[in-house]
Design a protein around this motif. Structure first.
Motif, PDB file in Angstrom:
ATOM      1  N   LEU A  39       0.821  -1.212   0.000  1.00 32.80           N
ATOM      2  CA  LEU A  39       0.000   0.000   0.000  1.00 32.80           C
ATOM      3  C   LEU A  39       0.854   1.260   0.000  1.00 32.80           C
ATOM      4  O   LEU A  39       0.537   2.247  -0.655  1.00 32.80           O
ATOM      5  N   ALA A  50      -8.093  -1.306  -3.051  1.00 30.13           N
ATOM      6  CA  ALA A  50      -9.449  -0.757  -3.106  1.00 30.13           C
ATOM      7  C   ALA A  50      -9.704  -0.103  -4.467  1.00 30.13           C
ATOM      8  O   ALA A  50     -10.837   0.201  -4.813  1.00 30.13           O
ATOM      9  N   ILE A  89     -11.697  -5.646  -1.018  1.00 32.07           N
ATOM     10  CA  ILE A  89     -10.314  -6.148  -0.916  1.00 32.07           C
ATOM     11  C   ILE A  89     -10.282  -7.677  -0.775  1.00 32.07           C
ATOM     12  O   ILE A  89      -9.428  -8.350  -1.357  1.00 32.07           O
ATOM     13  N   ASP A 114      -9.310 -19.305   9.507  1.00 28.74           N
ATOM     14  CA  ASP A 114     -10.148 -20.194  10.331  1.00 28.74           C
ATOM     15  C   ASP A 114     -11.508 -19.561  10.603  1.00 28.74           C
ATOM     16  O   ASP A 114     -12.461 -20.257  10.950  1.00 28.74           O
TER      17      ASP A 114
HETATM   18  N1  LIG Z   1      -3.632 -12.139  11.183  1.00 27.43           N
HETATM   19  C1  LIG Z   1      -4.289 -13.246  11.430  1.00 27.43           C
HETATM   20  O1  LIG Z   1      -4.484 -13.633  12.593  1.00 27.43           O
HETATM   21  C2  LIG Z   1      -4.794 -14.103  10.284  1.00 27.43           C
HETATM   22  C3  LIG Z   1      -5.499 -15.267  10.611  1.00 27.43           C
HETATM   23  C4  LIG Z   1      -5.973 -16.064   9.566  1.00 27.43           C
HETATM   24  C5  LIG Z   1      -5.731 -15.698   8.253  1.00 27.43           C
HETATM   25  N2  LIG Z   1      -5.061 -14.560   7.980  1.00 27.43           N
HETATM   26  C6  LIG Z   1      -4.855 -14.208   6.559  1.00 27.43           C
HETATM   27  O2  LIG Z   1      -3.463 -14.235   6.290  1.00 27.43           O
HETATM   28  C7  LIG Z   1      -3.167 -13.261   5.270  1.00 27.43           C
HETATM   29  C8  LIG Z   1      -2.036 -12.363   5.753  1.00 27.43           C
HETATM   30  O3  LIG Z   1      -2.497 -11.652   6.899  1.00 27.43           O
HETATM   31  P1  LIG Z   1      -1.525 -10.888   7.893  1.00 27.43           P
HETATM   32  O4  LIG Z   1      -1.680 -11.486   9.223  1.00 27.43           O
HETATM   33  O5  LIG Z   1      -0.168 -10.764   7.279  1.00 27.43           O
HETATM   34  O6  LIG Z   1      -2.272  -9.476   7.917  1.00 27.43           O
HETATM   35  P2  LIG Z   1      -1.676  -8.001   7.984  1.00 27.43           P
HETATM   36  O7  LIG Z   1      -0.442  -7.979   8.800  1.00 27.43           O
HETATM   37  O8  LIG Z   1      -2.825  -7.124   8.372  1.00 27.43           O
HETATM   38  O9  LIG Z   1      -1.273  -7.727   6.477  1.00 27.43           O
HETATM   39  C9  LIG Z   1      -2.233  -7.430   5.496  1.00 27.43           C
HETATM   40  C10 LIG Z   1      -1.580  -6.491   4.509  1.00 27.43           C
HETATM   41  O10 LIG Z   1      -2.566  -6.107   3.550  1.00 27.43           O
HETATM   42  C11 LIG Z   1      -2.368  -4.736   3.285  1.00 27.43           C
HETATM   43  N3  LIG Z   1      -3.540  -4.056   2.781  1.00 27.43           N
HETATM   44  C12 LIG Z   1      -4.695  -3.785   3.435  1.00 27.43           C
HETATM   45  N4  LIG Z   1      -5.488  -3.034   2.662  1.00 27.43           N
HETATM   46  C13 LIG Z   1      -4.822  -2.818   1.508  1.00 27.43           C
HETATM   47  C14 LIG Z   1      -5.096  -2.099   0.308  1.00 27.43           C
HETATM   48  N5  LIG Z   1      -6.249  -1.425   0.148  1.00 27.43           N
HETATM   49  N6  LIG Z   1      -4.178  -2.103  -0.667  1.00 27.43           N
HETATM   50  C15 LIG Z   1      -2.984  -2.737  -0.511  1.00 27.43           C
HETATM   51  N7  LIG Z   1      -2.660  -3.418   0.585  1.00 27.43           N
HETATM   52  C16 LIG Z   1      -3.567  -3.458   1.582  1.00 27.43           C
HETATM   53  C17 LIG Z   1      -1.985  -4.146   4.621  1.00 27.43           C
HETATM   54  O11 LIG Z   1      -1.350  -2.892   4.417  1.00 27.43           O
HETATM   55  P3  LIG Z   1      -1.343  -1.804   5.605  1.00 27.43           P
HETATM   56  O12 LIG Z   1      -0.728  -2.500   6.789  1.00 27.43           O
HETATM   57  O13 LIG Z   1      -0.494  -0.714   5.046  1.00 27.43           O
HETATM   58  O14 LIG Z   1      -2.759  -1.449   5.835  1.00 27.43           O
HETATM   59  C18 LIG Z   1      -1.056  -5.204   5.173  1.00 27.43           C
HETATM   60  O15 LIG Z   1       0.271  -4.964   4.785  1.00 27.43           O
HETATM   61  C19 LIG Z   1      -4.474 -12.541   4.985  1.00 27.43           C
HETATM   62  O16 LIG Z   1      -5.094 -13.112   3.866  1.00 27.43           O
HETATM   63  C20 LIG Z   1      -5.315 -12.802   6.221  1.00 27.43           C
HETATM   64  O17 LIG Z   1      -6.698 -12.743   5.942  1.00 27.43           O
HETATM   65  C21 LIG Z   1      -4.558 -13.750   8.971  1.00 27.43           C
END
Ligand SMILES: NC(=O)c1ccc[n+]([C@@H]2O[C@H](COP(=O)([O-])OP(=O)(O)OC[C@H]3O[C@@H](n4cnc5c(N)ncnc54)[C@H](OP(=O)(O)O)[C@@H]3O)[C@@H](O)[C@H]2O)c1
Length: 316
Positions: A39, A50, A89, A114
């Protein structure tokens, strides 16, 4: 004559600044040229998911051989009030990526959660168990799985859970901060899941990608959904207790029921995932959650030189 180097595969990593994305940027680097989109554009191209036109342009301009999408709308509670943005998204983007990539014969690895399940099961969820999300985030992540699968792209979707790591907003870092600030903490004890270290998930992704790039996998046959979490299960309370013990902090922890910790989004009471399909298909498994937690805390500098603490059983 000097031999010409073989072209390195172009790996488009979307969401390179997230917890998982940041680890992927390291783990995928030996496999090819990583185009690290995020982003804020700190490590490569800037993309705002988005804005579907900007996402499409990113794919067209980077001409990838493979795509890994680690970006998502992940703010579970905020999503209750921002359903449209979360849907764009988490649902529209995976579907659009799938359609763009299917035509180009480019495989994609994507992540889900999950939270697609209701939490009523009495055993770890398998990939083909009936989903039943309890909140907007879970609904949109399920929608994203469906839109990507419906596109017909060669997609591998890794469902994971309770992700933490050395960066970003996560339970481990929050607990470490609160242990230093507070004398007492109340933590929910009746939600059970499998905490998963983002680095382990990135390593598993790299192993799968290595085989895809070598052409070892018959993608048409193995595409689909896989569960990929650390092993074992625990409650948030016991997770906190283990972080406290291994990090050597001092804080009084109090176990409370979910009914005493109200949040805008409901969460499943039990969301452990069965990882057998990942192991059978790829021969890959993640270690028990406690093993990875100790390694992560070590990385964060909490166990350095304290081997006694690393292996000591937890006392009440
Ligand atoms: N975290 C958990 O506990 C969890 C559990 C189960 C599954 N998952 C899945 O695992 C995957 C990775 O998650 P994560 O834990 O690494 O989450 P994260 O740390 O929140 O990373 C998500 C990334 O997506 C980016 N993002 C959000 N909105 C965006 C936009 N409009 N354009 C471009 N980038 C955007 C965020 O950027 P910004 O930080 O700059 O907003 C962030 O770098 C995801 O698919 C999530 O659904 C996560």
């Amino acid at each position: 004559m000097t031999p010409r180097p073989l072209p390195r595969p172009r790996i488009l990593l979307i969401g390179a600044d997230g917890q998982v994305g940041w680890e992927l940027n390291r783990s995928l680097t030996p496999l090819g040229q990583v185009i690290a989109a995020s982003l804020d554009g700190a490590r490569g191209p800037r993309v705002d998911l988005a804005d579907l036109r900007s996402t499409r342009a990113l794919v067209e301009e980077s001409a990838p051989d493979v795509v890994v999408n680690a970006a998502a709308y992940t703010a579970v509670d905020k999503a209750e009030g921002e359903a449209e943005l979360a849907r764009c998204i988490n649902v529209e983007v995976p579907g659009m990526l799938g359609e763009l990539l299917r035509g180009r014969g480019v495989p994609i690895i994507h992540y889900s959660t999950d939270f697609v399940f209701s939490g009523e099961s009495k055993r770890p969820y398998r990939e083909d168990d009936e989903p039943g999300p309890l909140n907007v985030y879970g609904e949109t992540k399920l929608g994203g799985e469906q839109s990507l699968l419906a596109s017909g792209a060669n997609a591998i979707i890794l469902r994971t859970s309770w992700v933490y790591g050395v960066r970003g907003h996560n339970f481990v870092r929050t607990m470490l901060r609160l242990f230093a600030e507070r004398e007492e903490l109340r933590v929910v004890d009746d939600q059970v899941g499998a905490p998963t270290w983002s680095r382990m998930l990135a390593e598993v992704t790299a192993q799968i990608l290595y085989r895809i790039l070598r052409g070892d996998l018959e993608l048409e046959r193995i595409k689909g959904v896989y569960h990929a979490t650390n092993g074992g299960e625990t409650s948030w309370f016991n997770f906190a207790r283990t972080i406290l013990h291994v990090s050597g902090g001092s804080c009084s922890l109090l176990a409370i029921p979910t009914s005493e910790y109200r949040t805008p989004a409901c969460r499943p009471a039990y969301s452990v995932l069965d990882n057998a399909k990942l192991e059978e298909t790829f021969g890959l498994s993640l270690p028990d959650w406690e093993v990875s937690l100790r390694q992560c805390l070590d990385d964060l500098g909490y166990c350095a030189g304290r081997q006694d603490r690393l292996n000591r059983p937890i006392q009440d």
